[in-house]
Each structure stands twice: as C-alpha cells, then as structure tokens.
Design a protein around this motif. Structure first.
Motif, PDB file in Angstrom:
ATOM      1  N   VAL A  81       0.806  -1.261  -0.072  1.00 20.69           N
ATOM      2  CA  VAL A  81       0.111   0.046  -0.107  1.00 20.69           C
ATOM      3  C   VAL A  81       0.996   1.333  -0.068  1.00 20.69           C
ATOM      4  O   VAL A  81       0.422   2.375  -0.616  1.00 20.69           O
ATOM      5  N   LEU A  82       2.046   1.206   0.941  1.00 19.44           N
ATOM      6  CA  LEU A  82       2.794   2.465   0.684  1.00 19.44           C
ATOM      7  C   LEU A  82       3.720   2.662  -0.437  1.00 19.44           C
ATOM      8  O   LEU A  82       3.619   3.880  -0.847  1.00 19.44           O
ATOM      9  N   GLY A  83       4.151   1.742  -0.851  1.00 17.04           N
ATOM     10  CA  GLY A  83       4.742   1.849  -2.307  1.00 17.04           C
ATOM     11  C   GLY A  83       3.965   2.200  -3.274  1.00 17.04           C
ATOM     12  O   GLY A  83       4.238   3.404  -4.093  1.00 17.04           O
ATOM     13  N   MET A  84       2.629   1.668  -3.255  1.00 11.87           N
ATOM     14  CA  MET A  84       1.503   1.948  -4.449  1.00 11.87           C
ATOM     15  C   MET A  84       1.310   3.533  -4.420  1.00 11.87           C
ATOM     16  O   MET A  84       1.049   4.236  -5.267  1.00 11.87           O
ATOM     17  N   ARG A  85       1.027   3.854  -3.138  1.00 10.00           N
ATOM     18  CA  ARG A  85       0.532   5.137  -2.740  1.00 10.00           C
ATOM     19  C   ARG A  85       1.588   6.207  -3.279  1.00 10.00           C
ATOM     20  O   ARG A  85       1.255   7.473  -3.629  1.00 10.00           O
ATOM     21  N   TRP A  86       2.686   6.000  -3.096  1.00 11.73           N
ATOM     22  CA  TRP A  86       3.884   6.847  -3.454  1.00 11.73           C
ATOM     23  C   TRP A  86       3.915   6.914  -5.017  1.00 11.73           C
ATOM     24  O   TRP A  86       4.060   7.829  -5.467  1.00 11.73           O
ATOM     25  N   VAL A  87       3.716   5.790  -5.831  1.00  8.40           N
ATOM     26  CA  VAL A  87       4.000   6.108  -6.994  1.00  8.40           C
ATOM     27  C   VAL A  87       2.906   6.681  -7.395  1.00  8.40           C
ATOM     28  O   VAL A  87       2.695   7.557  -8.419  1.00  8.40           O
ATOM     29  N   ALA A  88       1.619   6.525  -6.864  1.00 10.95           N
ATOM     30  CA  ALA A  88       0.406   7.097  -7.397  1.00 10.95           C
ATOM     31  C   ALA A  88       0.403   8.584  -7.158  1.00 10.95           C
ATOM     32  O   ALA A  88      -0.019   9.560  -7.892  1.00 10.95           O
ATOM     33  N   ASP A  89       1.273   9.203  -6.131  1.00  9.57           N
ATOM     34  CA  ASP A  89       1.343  10.510  -5.736  1.00  9.57           C
ATOM     35  C   ASP A  89       2.565  11.338  -6.445  1.00  9.57           C
ATOM     36  O   ASP A  89       2.374  12.341  -6.721  1.00  9.57           O
ATOM     37  N   ARG A  90       3.657  10.350  -6.538  1.00  9.64           N
ATOM     38  CA  ARG A  90       4.859  11.140  -7.121  1.00  9.64           C
ATOM     39  C   ARG A  90       5.337  10.553  -8.650  1.00  9.64           C
ATOM     40  O   ARG A  90       6.104  10.929  -9.041  1.00  9.64           O
ATOM     41  N   GLY A  91       4.654   9.596  -9.097  1.00 11.20           N
ATOM     42  CA  GLY A  91       5.056   9.073 -10.490  1.00 11.20           C
ATOM     43  C   GLY A  91       4.264   9.801 -11.308  1.00 11.20           C
ATOM     44  O   GLY A  91       3.295  10.588 -11.237  1.00 11.20           O
ATOM     45  N   ASP A  92       4.675   9.653 -12.824  1.00  6.82           N
ATOM     46  CA  ASP A  92       3.975  10.191 -13.768  1.00  6.82           C
ATOM     47  C   ASP A  92       2.521   9.692 -13.835  1.00  6.82           C
ATOM     48  O   ASP A  92       2.320   8.473 -13.310  1.00  6.82           O
ATOM     49  N   ARG A  93       1.948  10.091 -14.950  1.00  7.35           N
ATOM     50  CA  ARG A  93       0.235   9.625 -15.128  1.00  7.35           C
ATOM     51  C   ARG A  93       0.468   8.270 -15.232  1.00  7.35           C
ATOM     52  O   ARG A  93      -0.563   7.404 -14.726  1.00  7.35           O
ATOM     53  N   THR A  94       1.054   7.531 -16.299  1.00  6.21           N
ATOM     54  CA  THR A  94       1.022   6.153 -16.654  1.00  6.21           C
ATOM     55  C   THR A  94       1.289   5.281 -15.403  1.00  6.21           C
ATOM     56  O   THR A  94       0.785   4.435 -14.988  1.00  6.21           O
ATOM     57  N   LEU A  95       2.392   5.656 -14.379  1.00  4.12           N
ATOM     58  CA  LEU A  95       2.523   4.927 -13.349  1.00  4.12           C
ATOM     59  C   LEU A  95       1.748   5.036 -12.293  1.00  4.12           C
ATOM     60  O   LEU A  95       1.181   4.053 -11.587  1.00  4.12           O
ATOM     61  N   ALA A  96       1.174   6.284 -12.311  1.00  3.53           N
ATOM     62  CA  ALA A  96       0.176   6.382 -11.187  1.00  3.53           C
ATOM     63  C   ALA A  96      -1.049   5.583 -11.388  1.00  3.53           C
ATOM     64  O   ALA A  96      -1.638   5.169 -10.374  1.00  3.53           O
ATOM     65  N   ASN A  97      -1.575   5.643 -12.814  1.00  2.00           N
ATOM     66  CA  ASN A  97      -2.599   4.816 -12.825  1.00  2.00           C
ATOM     67  C   ASN A  97      -2.295   3.220 -12.768  1.00  2.00           C
ATOM     68  O   ASN A  97      -3.339   2.517 -12.209  1.00  2.00           O
ATOM     69  N   GLY A  98      -1.179   2.840 -13.307  1.00  5.16           N
ATOM     70  CA  GLY A  98      -0.721   1.607 -12.859  1.00  5.16           C
ATOM     71  C   GLY A  98      -0.983   1.048 -11.303  1.00  5.16           C
ATOM     72  O   GLY A  98      -1.108   0.009 -11.247  1.00  5.16           O
ATOM     73  N   ALA A  99      -0.272   1.828 -10.586  1.00  3.69           N
ATOM     74  CA  ALA A  99      -0.413   1.732  -9.271  1.00  3.69           C
ATOM     75  C   ALA A  99      -1.800   1.612  -8.701  1.00  3.69           C
ATOM     76  O   ALA A  99      -1.937   0.676  -7.854  1.00  3.69           O
ATOM     77  N   LEU A 100      -2.690   2.526  -8.847  1.00  5.71           N
ATOM     78  CA  LEU A 100      -3.953   2.465  -8.369  1.00  5.71           C
ATOM     79  C   LEU A 100      -4.789   1.345  -8.898  1.00  5.71           C
ATOM     80  O   LEU A 100      -5.474   0.474  -8.274  1.00  5.71           O
ATOM     81  N   SER A 101      -4.512   0.942 -10.309  1.00  4.57           N
ATOM     82  CA  SER A 101      -5.124  -0.301 -10.993  1.00  4.57           C
ATOM     83  C   SER A 101      -4.742  -1.491 -10.070  1.00  4.57           C
ATOM     84  O   SER A 101      -5.406  -2.543  -9.944  1.00  4.57           O
TER      85      SER A 101
END
Length: 238
Positions: A81-101
């Motif tokens: 959860v912590l890792g995916m939330r970091w990516v969703a918040d700090r990654g580019d749009r593609t990675l952020a969508n991938g993390a939430l998915s």
C-alpha cells in the motif's frame, strides 16, 4: 500466528525444498501436528497452489508457481500500500494509473479481512516538492530501457549548454525532485546521467545496444564502488 500467516509460511517452506519432502519434516518445520499439516496442504491445493504429492510420498511445489495475493501477510500489505500510494502520488500519469489499478486488482481477490486492512491502511504519503515538467514522456524512456534500444537525445545541462547524444539507457532513477536517466554515452565513451526534465527531444533509434542493461548496470556499479559503498554519479554537465 494466524491461519493465513501459517499458510503463507508453509508455502515459503515448500519453496525452499527442490525435492519431495515428507509431511513429518514439514510439520516439524512448521511446529504443527501432522493432522494440521495435511489440512493446510489441502487448503492450499484447493486455493490453486501448485503442490504435488500425497500422504506417504511427500510434497513438492511445482516450478513457476506464483504466490497468490490473498496470501499476503499484514506487513507485506503495508509495504504494498505504501509503495503504490507513493507511485500514485509521485509518479507520472501512466505509473500513477498503474499503481491504483494494481491496488484495485489485489483488493478484488483478497479475503474480506485483508481487503479491509488494505483499504483502511493508515500509511499515507506526505506532500513532496513539485517535480519539474518533462518535455519527453517518461513512458518513452522506460520503453527504451525495456527494449534495450539506443536513444538519440537533445540535452540542456544546468548551464544551458545544448548537446546531441546517442546513449544506451539502462536505468531510470526516481528522486524526490527529479528523474535521472542512467546511460552509456557514445559521445563521452563512458557512463553519464541525464536529468529527464532537461532532455528536450528524444528519438528511439530501434537499434539494440551491444550489451544487456543488466551488464551495463553491473559495470556501472563496479565503476562507482568506493570502499564497499556504491555512490550515485553526478548529473552530466560535460
């Protein structure tokens, strides 16, 4: 130890054995009775675990079996959860969508108690400094790394000097305030790092560079090792 944690531990024990192992040995390692061991094996097989064997023969895990998400321990869910939330918040749009998915897919197959634990996680990401805008989509840089393809880039360094480079990209480093493309630079005949926000143009040449990205990363680590510690090289300015 909860039952789900015990089943997870049993899978890990089975993974360590390359040949069939007896129920008695497994029960001793797990600290449970033979009856409980048989029941746990049956539960894992019913859930799709690739465990072969039978009473009196021994048990072995099929090669290539992937641990199902429902077997995550609480600490693993926290890390996820912590890792995916970091990516969703700090990654580019593609990675952020991938993390939430990814989180949504895992939540869909978790048992109810673990699903609640994932969805109600109190591990949050604090506000970070704004990341500079990128002229080149990070997706293209990641694609070049995956394909191990040469790139032609236009780069503007910190002093505003513009250069054209042909590079072999092998890693993309995510800092809080910048993304850094690690490459072998044909112009400098050596390893160089380029801030992604200073790459103004890029062309995927479709030519595979002569070494694998794993070889380049290992060579870079060897070149940067000092007193047993790996030091990240400075951003290219030459």
């Amino acid at each position: 130890m909860s039952r789900s944690e015990r089943l997870l531990a049993l899978l890990q024990v089975l993974r360590r054995h390359r040949r069939p192992v007896s129920a008695q040995t497994l029960a001793a390692e797990m600290g449970v009775s033979i009856r409980t061991l048989y029941r746990d094996i049956a539960s894992l097989q019913a859930q799709g675990a690739g465990i072969e064997g039978a009473v009196g023969v021994g048990y072995v895990m099929k090669p290539g079996f992937m641990l199902p998400p429902l077997m995550f321990a609480s600490e693993e869910l926290d890390a996820l959860v912590l890792g995916m939330r970091w990516v969703a918040d700090r990654g580019d749009r593609t990675l952020a969508n991938g993390a939430l998915s990814t989180l949504a897919k895992i939540a869909a197959v978790l048992p109810p108690d673990l699903r609640r634990e994932l969805q109600e996680s109190a591990l949050l990401i604090g506000a970070g400094k704004e990341i500079p805008l990128h002229a080149v989509a990070p997706d293209l840089l990641r694609a070049a790394i995956r394909q191990q393809s040469k790139l032609q880039i236009a780069y503007s360094d910190g002093a505003g000097t513009n250069t054209q480079r042909t590079v072999w990209p092998f890693a993309l480093v995510y800092f809080d305030q910048a993304r850094v493309l690690m490459c072998w630079c044909e112009l400098r005949n050596g390893f160089r790092n380029f801030r992604a926000d200073r790459i103004t143009e890029v062309a995927l040449l479709g030519v595979r560079y002569p070494k694998s990205r794993q070889e380049l990363l290992k060579a870079w680590r060897r070149s940067q090792t000092m007193n047993g510690q790996t030091i990240l090289p400075e951003i290219d300015s030459s």
